[in-house]
Design a protein around this motif. Sequence first.
Motif, PDB file in Angstrom:
ATOM      1  N   LYS A 341      89.081  62.006   6.821  1.00 40.51           N
ATOM      2  CA  LYS A 341      88.977  61.348   7.906  1.00 40.51           C
ATOM      3  C   LYS A 341      89.145  59.955   7.721  1.00 40.51           C
ATOM      4  N   VAL A 416     100.646  56.723  29.772  1.00 37.37           N
ATOM      5  CA  VAL A 416     101.318  57.663  30.745  1.00 37.37           C
ATOM      6  C   VAL A 416     102.349  57.143  31.337  1.00 37.37           C
TER       7      VAL A 416
ATOM      8  N   LEU C   3      87.729  64.317  29.588  1.00 42.41           N
ATOM      9  CA  LEU C   3      86.916  64.506  28.198  1.00 42.41           C
ATOM     10  C   LEU C   3      85.909  63.696  28.160  1.00 42.41           C
ATOM     11  N   VAL C   8      85.589  64.072  22.636  1.00 42.36           N
ATOM     12  CA  VAL C   8      86.503  63.295  21.683  1.00 42.36           C
ATOM     13  C   VAL C   8      85.900  63.462  20.335  1.00 42.36           C
ATOM     14  N   ILE C  11      87.204  66.757  18.831  1.00 41.11           N
ATOM     15  CA  ILE C  11      88.535  66.866  18.482  1.00 41.11           C
ATOM     16  C   ILE C  11      88.950  66.037  17.355  1.00 41.11           C
ATOM     17  N   LEU C  17      90.091  62.974  11.796  1.00 44.96           N
ATOM     18  CA  LEU C  17      90.610  61.561  12.256  1.00 44.96           C
ATOM     19  C   LEU C  17      88.898  60.810  12.372  1.00 44.96           C
ATOM     20  N   ALA C  18      88.838  59.763  11.473  1.00 46.87           N
ATOM     21  CA  ALA C  18      87.988  58.874  11.555  1.00 46.87           C
ATOM     22  C   ALA C  18      88.147  57.862  12.848  1.00 46.87           C
ATOM     23  N   ILE C  19      87.306  57.913  13.943  1.00 43.98           N
ATOM     24  CA  ILE C  19      87.233  57.151  15.146  1.00 43.98           C
ATOM     25  C   ILE C  19      86.076  56.432  15.070  1.00 43.98           C
ATOM     26  N   TYR C  27      89.455  56.069  23.933  1.00 43.35           N
ATOM     27  CA  TYR C  27      90.431  57.516  23.801  1.00 43.35           C
ATOM     28  C   TYR C  27      89.897  58.623  24.980  1.00 43.35           C
ATOM     29  N   ASN C  30      92.210  57.397  27.986  1.00 44.33           N
ATOM     30  CA  ASN C  30      93.380  57.773  27.677  1.00 44.33           C
ATOM     31  C   ASN C  30      93.762  59.321  27.579  1.00 44.33           C
ATOM     32  N   LEU C  31      93.128  60.140  26.907  1.00 42.00           N
ATOM     33  CA  LEU C  31      93.262  61.357  26.520  1.00 42.00           C
ATOM     34  C   LEU C  31      93.113  62.189  27.854  1.00 42.00           C
ATOM     35  N   SER C  33      93.612  60.897  30.988  1.00 46.21           N
ATOM     36  CA  SER C  33      94.886  60.664  31.794  1.00 46.21           C
ATOM     37  C   SER C  33      95.940  61.520  31.248  1.00 46.21           C
ATOM     38  N   ILE C  34      96.299  61.522  29.905  1.00 47.01           N
ATOM     39  CA  ILE C  34      97.287  62.561  29.482  1.00 47.01           C
ATOM     40  C   ILE C  34      97.072  63.965  29.905  1.00 47.01           C
ATOM     41  N   LEU C  35      95.917  64.406  29.831  1.00 46.38           N
ATOM     42  CA  LEU C  35      95.383  65.773  30.295  1.00 46.38           C
ATOM     43  C   LEU C  35      95.740  65.945  32.005  1.00 46.38           C
TER      44      LEU C  35
END
Lengths: 484, 478, 95
Positions: A341, A416, C3, C8, C11, C17-19, C27, C30-31, C33-35
């Motif tokens: 991670k 986007v 989301l 988040v 996922i 992934l360390a967030i 995140y 943004n995710l 809006s991409i979806l």
Amino acid sequence: MHDKTLAELSAGLAAGEFSSVELTRHFLGRIERFDGQLNSFITVTAEPALAQALAADERRRRGEAGPLTGIPLAQKDIFCTDGVRTSCASKMLDNFIAPYDATVVAQCNAAGMVMLGKTNMDEFAMGSSNETSYFGPVKNPWDTVAVPGGSSGGSAAAVAARLTPAATGTDTGGSIRQPAALCGISGIKPTYGRVSRYGMIAFASSLDQAGPMARTAEDCALLLGAIAGFDPRDSTSVEREVPDYRAALGNDLKGLKIGLPKEYFGAGLDPAVAQAVEAAINEYRKLGAEVVEISLPNTGLAVPTYYVVAPAECSSNLSRMDGVRFGYRCDNPKDLEDLYKRSRGEGFGPEVKRRIMIGTYALSAGYYDAYYLKAQQMRQLISDDFRRAFETVDVIMGPTSPTVAFNAGEKTDDPVAMYLADVYTIAANLAGLPGMSIPAGFVGNRPVGLQLIGNYFDEARLLNVAHQYQLTTDWHQRAPQGFE
Amino acid sequence: MDWETVIGLEIHAQLATRSKIFSGASTAFGAAPNTQACAVDLGLPGVLPVLNREVVRMAAKFGLAIGATVAPRSVFARKNYFYPDLPKGYQISQYELPVVANGHIDIELEDGSTKRIGVTRAHLEEDAGKSLHEDFHGMTGIDLNRAGTPLLEIVSEPDMRSAREAVAYMKRIHELVRYIEICDGNMQEGSFRCDANVSVRPKGQKEFGTRAEIKNINSFRFVEKAIDYEVERQIALIESGGKVVQETRLYDPDRDETRSMRAKEEANDYRYFPDPDLLPVVIEPSFIEAVRATLPELPEAKRQRFVSEYELFPYDAGFLTASRELADYFEAVVKAVGAEAKLCANWVMGDLSASLNRDGKDVSDSPVSSAMLAGMIRRITDNTISGKIAKEVFEAMWNGEGDADAVIDKKGLRQITDTDAIEKIVDEILAANPDNVAAYRSGKDKLFGFFVGQAMKATQGKANPQQLNDLLKKKLSG
Amino acid sequence: MALERKDVENIAHLARLAISEADIPEYARNLSSILALVEQMSAVDTTGVHPMAHPLDATQRLREDVVTETDQREHFQAIAPAVEAGLYLVPKVIE
């Protein structure tokens, strides 16, 4: 020397006007002098380049030189180069000295070309502005407050500023064509399968394709001839003869049928860009081509489809970056999960992480059908649009990008908006078709690109159609100021 | 309550290719760590897989051997998960479209009846590497030599109802893959291993119970023990009011128990999708026919033929056909002797197998070749030696003292068949033992053996037993 | 589909992934809006459309079963973060 095209340099070397060592020194000197302003190279390989140049001159003396022997070029830093750092513009691979050559690199070497260095790019080729590079953004030589486009922005900027006669690029959703357009150079994304993907660090395997970036269509033809071809190491590479692209550059365009997709000229297209593109189309009419309007009805859904397919594939392709066998590894991992991670969390930049997460989500249980399967069906519909179009036209034309180069920082907060910069280029990747961008004017001081999309394996025609235009126009000869 | 056990097996058979499934690295066992892990096996950035023709051929061969459908079009998919022995972060496997589907194999039950076990599918995939847990300063070492070795995963229907049936099925598959020469079957080296899905349900219930998957069992004995343990565990759990949870368990042979694998227990979401680096595998009918032509006689057919052609008992036929090598050996002996198949079978199943077992040898490296054994059996049938003497001859041949004729000559083991010579010996013995002769004649029949023993002792066992018997009977009754 | 924080986190865990805590809201935004962009696909009826996995309608080429690779362990391990005795080292794997 740097104003000469690759074809002219090839002739000069053959005539003995200069040696490869002189040529290589000249371009290395220009990189030294100008790249501080552009940041188009991640790694400059001056010493090995001079050794290669020496060997090329030697080869010429033995009478074994080919047309590209001794010609310098830059490799996008996505291609593995044996013994040379191959970073993909990521902290993750900052320390990755590739232990082997990509097939594209091996083919350039076999042709006797001289590698000047590795060009900057968006991290793992994910971006349209070259702002996601771990090594900092690349500047557009036409206007350094503007982006060069991406992801092959370093290659495009270096060619535009005459720091190299040519460079390689890769194109997953427009990454050769869009920066070529924004930097005023020529670039071609061949048919999927035409150029080997072996050793090219994968972003989205079913979309990625490598191609040449240079100032003219003729130069692209020369370079494509060297890198195209079947590779037994790539299951998706096609066993099909490589035509002599340069030999096909002499055909006139009388009777050529050009299709203009009405969807490429609608809302979202900058009127000034539209005007330049229309002027270029008029030029083709003068050359004897017949222009018809066509429709590619699913154009608007290419970007949504792409942002499922590409992230899904990349989420899996980038799993091998785990801090175990190569690349970045976090300090003092407390256990295995922490190793994964933190190595990945610290090694990847935010755009890469976003795409990995979108792809992971799209493939996960319960969402696969709604996202991934649906996108594959959309991909079929988009391909069918092109198949129908090519029943009546020879080449499709339109803008490469809806706008000229935008300013750095303008779209970094809105992924986007950034993605929509590729609205005209993505469909060719989804369908696997060859696409090209050539310079076709300016808006202010920023270049406009004309996009040409051809039928499968019709690169020879595409290159000739571009070349004929360049014989009667001089956009491709313009050079940005300040890099003389 | 009466419980019924339901078992399905997933067998992983390592395909006996020279190179790996997607790379040109060697698959040889036992190399120094990571010396057979090439760039593709290591999952270095930029590398790509190319499929080995031989694995497709072998999978098709297996499909034909179990009466399955060999898919005209199959697809490789990526199974995504993170583990250090999995270099790419995904395993290339087959998911929705496997290369082999809908086959079956028959097993024999203890009561002699036959049961058909369904094989749902068999698919191709790459093996993972190995984690070595010896202590490297508290770290684990990873050897990726095995990564990319081709596997055929053979998935059965949940058709088995006891650990014994499961073992019988596993043995049949083990025998078959060796017969058709697609796997060496070496269980110590991990070339043949299995996962068992085990559940229990009240007898008569239609729905399956919740199953547990026991991973990576690498011997027939452990399969039986692991399943037996697991069945008891599940029944005890349910009867005490608990519930079986769907999970992966590991069999520990030292403690003879299964235990939950905590590290892998978290909900898996493998995110399967078609591998974009590989194209659909298309198998043409001509390819299948070419493979069919290479199929040897299969074990079941061979067993039936041995019973009808050689008039063997089904048990003996089963024993002799357990491996292709043993069956071939037996048939070579019969052919060379020209008759007496039963006698040949007895020698192969008796002294030969016992000696092979004792010395831990395979029939392929037996010191007594089929020709040597046949030569010896011919000397039995032509009365040169007795069956008893033959045991001595066999032992000598096993120890490298030459073929049967050489041993017989050297040791002077030729049978005495001269009636006059035997009669002379018999007369001497009767003369030397008047008391016993009298006792025999007064009804102590059991003393007959005594006279035979004396005669054999006097001839060092070389007297022809039939002639000796006849003479003794005649003289004693006289 | 919007989301949430928990999505988040899930996922990011699946993708290893360390967030950082502080970055999660961004995140998520943004995710999402991409979806939303991606979900424009649902406007098209794709019933009966064959899913396209590959741009070219080609089939898998088969390699001959020949050993072509030689031992390059030293070369490959020169770029590895941690090796000992020819093995790649990772934090203890618990089985």
